[in-house]
Design a protein around this motif. Structure first.
Motif: not given
Length: 282
Positions: A13-26, A87-100
């Motif tokens: 559920k938590t991983s899903w919520n993060i993914l839905m918040d940043d769908k470009k990870l798909l 993982i580069s994008c996820v790590n940025a996301k978990l640290n409050g940044r957003d990578l394209t």
């Protein structure tokens, strides 16, 4: 048992919520899948026309295993490269940044030497296990499966270490082993539980397809089968992305002791069964 199932559902559920918040990870698993298909076609089509696909007896063992090893290297490289970008994008996301997506791919490109090295090592281990399985009986294949599982566990954190700590491939393997041995213990609960959730969904979908056979309507069966195959593709893409989120969160906690804000602390702490109690261990 029920506690592990509940924890696994919470992780999903938590991983899903993060993914839905940043769908470009798909995008990364989709690109990985497309490029992998192209790689497979690049290797298979020439072999089909040359007749080498019939086996090493026709192609010669050197050519056969040489091409197989090259295929392993290229395939692993594709998967590792896009996983590094993810993982580069996820790590940025978990640290409050957003990578394209482009920035994620650029981040992966900066680690090309290590990615190539890790692809070669992974391909070598994969080919050795494949060759041994060809020559083993049932017991031998079971043992080799255990060995393969142990290798996957030891190298669980290689890509996060490679990306986040910018280490070389051998240093990343060593650090991954150290984190597993020191922090997580011997048995994966969270990652395996996440996989089980997706397998259960796939099995339920397969049962629904089989159920249409009893209706005796061919068109309905083929439509259900097509939807099932599409569902498998979607599940694979989503699982790949969510696994990247999960592994990055686990690595962050293993390395720093800090649980990413999006995750529940108890869920992360108990994602792996502890090897022993003590300071620094979960």
């Amino acid at each position: 048992m029920f506690e592990s199932i509940g924890r696994s559902i919470e992780l999903v559920k938590t991983s899903w919520n993060i993914l839905m918040d940043d769908k470009k990870l798909l995008v990364f698993p989709i690109l990985s899948g497309i490029v992998t298909i192209l790689v497979v076609l690049t290797f298979i089509l020439p072999l089909l026309f040359s007749g080498a696909l019939m086996g090493k007896a026709h192609a010669g063992p050197v050519l056969y295993y040489g091409l197989l090893f090259l295929f392993y290297i290229v395939s692993y490289f594709v998967v590792i490269f896009f996983n590094t970008a993810l993982i580069s994008c996820v790590n940025a996301k978990l640290n409050g940044r957003d990578l394209t997506v482009g920035e994620g791919l650029s981040a992966a490109a900066k680690h090309l030497p290590a990615i190539i090295g890790w692809a070669v090592i992974s391909a070598t281990v994969g080919l050795i296990l494949h060759l041994l399985e060809e020559r083993s009986g049932l017991i031998g294949q079971i043992v080799l499966s255990i060995v393969g599982g142990a290798w996957a566990l030891v190298t669980f954190f290689v890509v996060p270490v490679l990306v986040i700590e910018d280490k070389g491939v051998f240093e990343s393997i060593k650090e991954s082993f150290s984190l597993i041995r020191k922090t997580w213990g011997e048995s994966i609960v969270g990652a395996g539980g996440m996989a089980v959730v997706f397998v259960v969904i796939g099995v339920l979908g397969g049962l629904c397809v089989l159920g249409t056979l009893f209706l005796g309507i061919d068109l309905l069966f083929y439509a259900a089968l097509a939807l099932f195959l599409l569902m498998i593709v979607v599940l694979a893409v989503v699982y790949y992305a969510m696994q990247g989120i999960f592994v990055t969160a686990l690595y962050t906690y293993a390395k720093t002791g800090t649980v990413p804000a999006a995750f529940n602390r108890d869920t992360i702490q108990n994602a792996f069964m502890p090897k022993q109690a003590g300071p620094g261990n979960i």
